[in-house]
Design an enzyme around this catalytic site. Structure first.
Site, short mmCIF file in Angstrom:
data_model
loop_
_atom_site.label_atom_id
_atom_site.label_comp_id
_atom_site.label_asym_id
_atom_site.label_seq_id
_atom_site.Cartn_x
_atom_site.Cartn_y
_atom_site.Cartn_z
N TYR A 60 -1.76 -0.87 10.96
CA TYR A 60 -2.04 -1.44 9.63
C TYR A 60 -0.86 -1.20 8.70
O TYR A 60 -0.34 -2.13 8.05
CB TYR A 60 -3.32 -0.81 9.04
CG TYR A 60 -3.46 -1.09 7.56
CD1 TYR A 60 -3.74 -2.36 7.08
CD2 TYR A 60 -3.28 -0.05 6.62
CE1 TYR A 60 -3.83 -2.61 5.71
CE2 TYR A 60 -3.38 -0.29 5.26
CZ TYR A 60 -3.66 -1.58 4.80
OH TYR A 60 -3.74 -1.81 3.45
N SER A 93 0.84 -1.20 0.00
CA SER A 93 0.00 0.00 0.00
C SER A 93 0.87 1.24 0.00
O SER A 93 1.99 1.23 0.53
CB SER A 93 -0.85 -0.04 1.27
OG SER A 93 -1.40 1.22 1.53
N LYS A 136 2.10 -3.78 6.68
CA LYS A 136 2.52 -3.80 5.26
C LYS A 136 4.03 -3.64 5.15
O LYS A 136 4.70 -4.34 4.38
CB LYS A 136 1.81 -2.68 4.48
CG LYS A 136 0.32 -2.88 4.35
CD LYS A 136 -0.03 -4.10 3.49
CE LYS A 136 -1.50 -4.39 3.43
NZ LYS A 136 -1.84 -5.68 2.87
P1 NAD Z 1 -11.01 -6.79 1.40
O1 NAD Z 1 -11.19 -6.75 2.86
O2 NAD Z 1 -12.19 -6.53 0.53
O3 NAD Z 1 -10.36 -8.18 0.95
C1 NAD Z 1 -9.49 -8.91 1.77
C2 NAD Z 1 -9.98 -10.34 1.81
O4 NAD Z 1 -9.11 -11.12 2.62
C3 NAD Z 1 -11.39 -10.47 2.39
O5 NAD Z 1 -12.19 -11.24 1.53
C4 NAD Z 1 -11.18 -11.19 3.72
O6 NAD Z 1 -12.28 -11.99 4.08
C5 NAD Z 1 -9.91 -11.98 3.45
N1 NAD Z 1 -9.09 -12.30 4.63
C6 NAD Z 1 -8.65 -11.45 5.59
N2 NAD Z 1 -7.91 -12.12 6.49
C7 NAD Z 1 -7.89 -13.43 6.09
C8 NAD Z 1 -7.29 -14.61 6.60
N3 NAD Z 1 -6.59 -14.61 7.74
N4 NAD Z 1 -7.47 -15.76 5.93
C9 NAD Z 1 -8.19 -15.80 4.78
N5 NAD Z 1 -8.77 -14.71 4.26
C10 NAD Z 1 -8.64 -13.54 4.90
O7 NAD Z 1 -9.83 -5.75 1.04
P2 NAD Z 1 -9.35 -5.21 -0.36
O8 NAD Z 1 -9.72 -3.77 -0.44
O9 NAD Z 1 -9.75 -6.12 -1.45
O10 NAD Z 1 -7.79 -5.27 -0.14
C11 NAD Z 1 -7.02 -6.39 -0.54
C12 NAD Z 1 -5.59 -6.18 -0.07
O11 NAD Z 1 -5.10 -4.93 -0.59
C13 NAD Z 1 -5.44 -6.09 1.44
O12 NAD Z 1 -4.26 -6.74 1.81
C14 NAD Z 1 -5.33 -4.59 1.70
O13 NAD Z 1 -4.59 -4.31 2.86
C15 NAD Z 1 -4.60 -4.12 0.46
N6 NAD Z 1 -4.83 -2.70 0.14
C16 NAD Z 1 -6.11 -2.25 0.01
C17 NAD Z 1 -6.34 -0.89 -0.26
C18 NAD Z 1 -7.74 -0.35 -0.37
O14 NAD Z 1 -7.91 0.87 -0.25
N7 NAD Z 1 -8.75 -1.17 -0.63
C19 NAD Z 1 -5.24 0.00 -0.41
C20 NAD Z 1 -3.95 -0.51 -0.29
C21 NAD Z 1 -3.75 -1.88 -0.02
N1 UFG Z 2 -12.29 11.61 3.57
C1 UFG Z 2 -13.28 12.50 3.97
N2 UFG Z 2 -14.42 11.98 4.48
C2 UFG Z 2 -14.65 10.65 4.60
C3 UFG Z 2 -13.63 9.75 4.19
C4 UFG Z 2 -12.46 10.26 3.68
O1 UFG Z 2 -13.11 13.71 3.86
O2 UFG Z 2 -15.72 10.26 5.10
C5 UFG Z 2 -11.05 12.14 2.96
C6 UFG Z 2 -9.78 11.79 3.73
O3 UFG Z 2 -9.53 12.74 4.74
C7 UFG Z 2 -8.73 11.80 2.60
C8 UFG Z 2 -9.53 11.33 1.38
O4 UFG Z 2 -10.90 11.55 1.68
O5 UFG Z 2 -8.30 13.12 2.36
C9 UFG Z 2 -9.32 9.85 1.08
O6 UFG Z 2 -9.60 9.10 2.26
P1 UFG Z 2 -9.78 7.50 2.23
O7 UFG Z 2 -10.12 7.09 3.62
O8 UFG Z 2 -10.69 7.11 1.15
O9 UFG Z 2 -8.34 7.00 1.81
P2 UFG Z 2 -6.91 7.20 2.51
O10 UFG Z 2 -6.04 7.89 1.52
O11 UFG Z 2 -7.02 7.80 3.84
O12 UFG Z 2 -6.45 5.70 2.75
C10 UFG Z 2 -6.46 4.72 1.73
C11 UFG Z 2 -6.67 3.34 2.33
C12 UFG Z 2 -5.50 2.96 3.20
C13 UFG Z 2 -4.23 3.07 2.40
C14 UFG Z 2 -4.10 4.45 1.81
C15 UFG Z 2 -2.89 4.56 0.93
O13 UFG Z 2 -7.84 3.34 3.14
O14 UFG Z 2 -5.63 1.62 3.60
O15 UFG Z 2 -5.26 4.76 1.03
O16 UFG Z 2 -2.96 3.59 -0.05
F1 UFG Z 2 -3.20 2.83 3.23
#
Ligand code: NAD
Ligand code: UFG
Length: 343
Positions: free
Chosen positions: A148, A124, A152
């Site tokens: 979190y 991330s 990572k």
């Molecule tokens: P998500 O929660 O939708 O998907 C993660 C999946 O992993 C879920 O289906 C959950 O049930 C499964 N899971 C969690 N722990 C588990 C375990 N111990 N065993 C088996 N399954 C398990 O999240 P996502 O948004 O699809 O994110 C996927 C990956 O990308 C994650 O590792 C997350 O940290 C990373 N990531 C997400 C974002 C974002 O904004 N969505 C940004 C950066 C990185």
């Molecule tokens: N924001 C609002 N109101 C809300 C939610 C978010 O104003 O209700 C703003 C936040 O302050 C930020 C922007 O919208 O300025 C984006 O916020 P998000 O929560 O959507 O995303 P972040 O950038 O904070 O975080 C995301 C993922 C993290 C990841 C990060 C970098 O949630 O897991 O991007 O990849 F680590």
């Protein structure tokens, strides 16, 4: 030879499964459904008209996970499974460290045992902490400001140590920026539990009338309009990035990190405006105090992924807003609706 997709029922995983199946890969999904529904996998199958094996297994359960390696011929792993809510990670750090880090160690031990040494890992942009400037390149210093993010960062380090110990490993660390949007069919998308933490799912819930208004966290950031700037990337573009990374790791060894973002930063107010334009829905908002841990600007320099993986995001913010809205409109209760209908 199959690709094992951990967390394949989740938001990014389910979109990636579609791209993998459509490109002819055989896949096997492992998920404990702690943050997803089996219905997502049913829809992946429906959209691709392909079937695949899925296992309801927790990565922490080494004995059961080993059966998946024993029963199948796995070539590579795409590892999405993990917990991802920043605020929750501050409240329950041990759960986050155990699930994300131990889960990855257990997975890698089995990969090593079964001689599967090709891995794409979901990292991330959070590993850059508070970047000194933008756009962010992969060689920026790494730091982390919450549990979190530390999971990572630690997993990236663990995987580097693993590669150092055995250079047959081939690992891509994909540092996602802000994935939003949904599959254009409107059948799969992001289905958060409870009150969404992230901007786009919150906006779509305001648009559908589930929430009254959006709280914008801070209006005095050092950005063009005072609200936070992020690099929003369409989840289908992101999914395609995994296929590019997979091609690379299948054909080489080594460990390398890649930013997956568009390279363009949009503020919260920009997103609200574009969302309103493409959906013709009004998004009422209030300004509230800054959210702890938020930074003013975060966007990628995606040049390395472009040059070395041949990947480039192709969808713009309009596409992302349109697709997020279609998913929300067609599935006001997320995947639960279908379940209710069947009862
Ligand atoms: P998500 O929660 O939708 O998907 C993660 C999946 O992993 C879920 O289906 C959950 O049930 C499964 N899971 C969690 N722990 C588990 C375990 N111990 N065993 C088996 N399954 C398990 O999240 P996502 O948004 O699809 O994110 C996927 C990956 O990308 C994650 O590792 C997350 O940290 C990373 N990531 C997400 C974002 C974002 O904004 N969505 C940004 C950066 C990185
Ligand atoms: N924001 C609002 N109101 C809300 C939610 C978010 O104003 O209700 C703003 C936040 O302050 C930020 C922007 O919208 O300025 C984006 O916020 P998000 O929560 O959507 O995303 P972040 O950038 O904070 O975080 C995301 C993922 C993290 C990841 C990060 C970098 O949630 O897991 O991007 O990849 F680590």
């Amino acid at each position: 030879m199959a690709i094992l997709v951990t967390g394949g029922a989740g938001y990014i995983g389910s979109h990636t499964c579609i791209e993998l199946l459509n490109s002819g890969y055989e896949i096997i999904v492992v998920d404990n459904f702690s943050n997803s529904k089996p219905e997502a996998l049913k829809r992946v199958s429906e959209l691709t008209k392909k079937s695949f094996k899925s296992y309801n297994v927790d990565l922490l359960d080494q004995v059961t996970l080993e059966k998946v390696f024993f029963e199948n011929h796995i070539e590579s792993v795409i590892h999405f499974a993990g917990l991802k809510a920043v605020g929750e990670s501050v409240e329950t750090p041990l759960r986050y460290y155990h699930n994300n880090i131990t889960g990855t160690v257990v997975l890698c031990e089995l990969m090593q045992k079964y001689n599967v040494k090709k891995l794409v890992f979901s990292s991330s942009a959070t590993v850059y902490g508070t970047p000194k400037y933008v756009p962010i390149t992969e060689d920026f210093s790494l730091q982390s400001i919450n549990p979190y993010g530390r999971t990572k960062l630690m997993i990236e380090e663990i995987l580097r140590d693993l590669h150092l110990s055995d250079d047959n490993w081939s690992i891509a660390l994909l540092r996602y920026f802000n994935p939003i949007g949904a599959h254009e069919s409107g059948r799969i998308g992001e289905d958060p539990n409870g009150i969404p933490n992230n901007l786009m799912p919150y906006i779509t819930q305001v648009a559908i009338g589930k929430r009254e208004n959006l709280n914008i966290f801070g209006k005095d950031y050092n950005t063009h309009d005072g609200t936070g700037v992020r690099d929003y990337v369409h989840v289908v573009d992101l999914a395609k990035g995994h296929l590019k990374a997979l091609e690379k790791i299948i054909n080489s060894t080594g460990i390398d990190a890649f930013n997956l973002g568009t390279g363009i930063g949009y503020s919260v107010l920009d997103v609200v405006k574009i969302y309103e334009n493409v959906t013709s829905r009004k998004i009422p908002y209030n300004f509230t105090h800054r959210r702890s841990g938020d930074i003013d600007k975060c966007y990628a320099d995606p040049t390395k992924a472009n040059k070395e993986l041949g990947w480039k995001a192709s969808k713009n913010l309009e596409d992302m807003c349109r697709d997020s809205w279609r998913w929300q409109k067609n599935n006001p209760e997320g995947y639960n609706e279908e379940i209710k209908e069947k009862i």
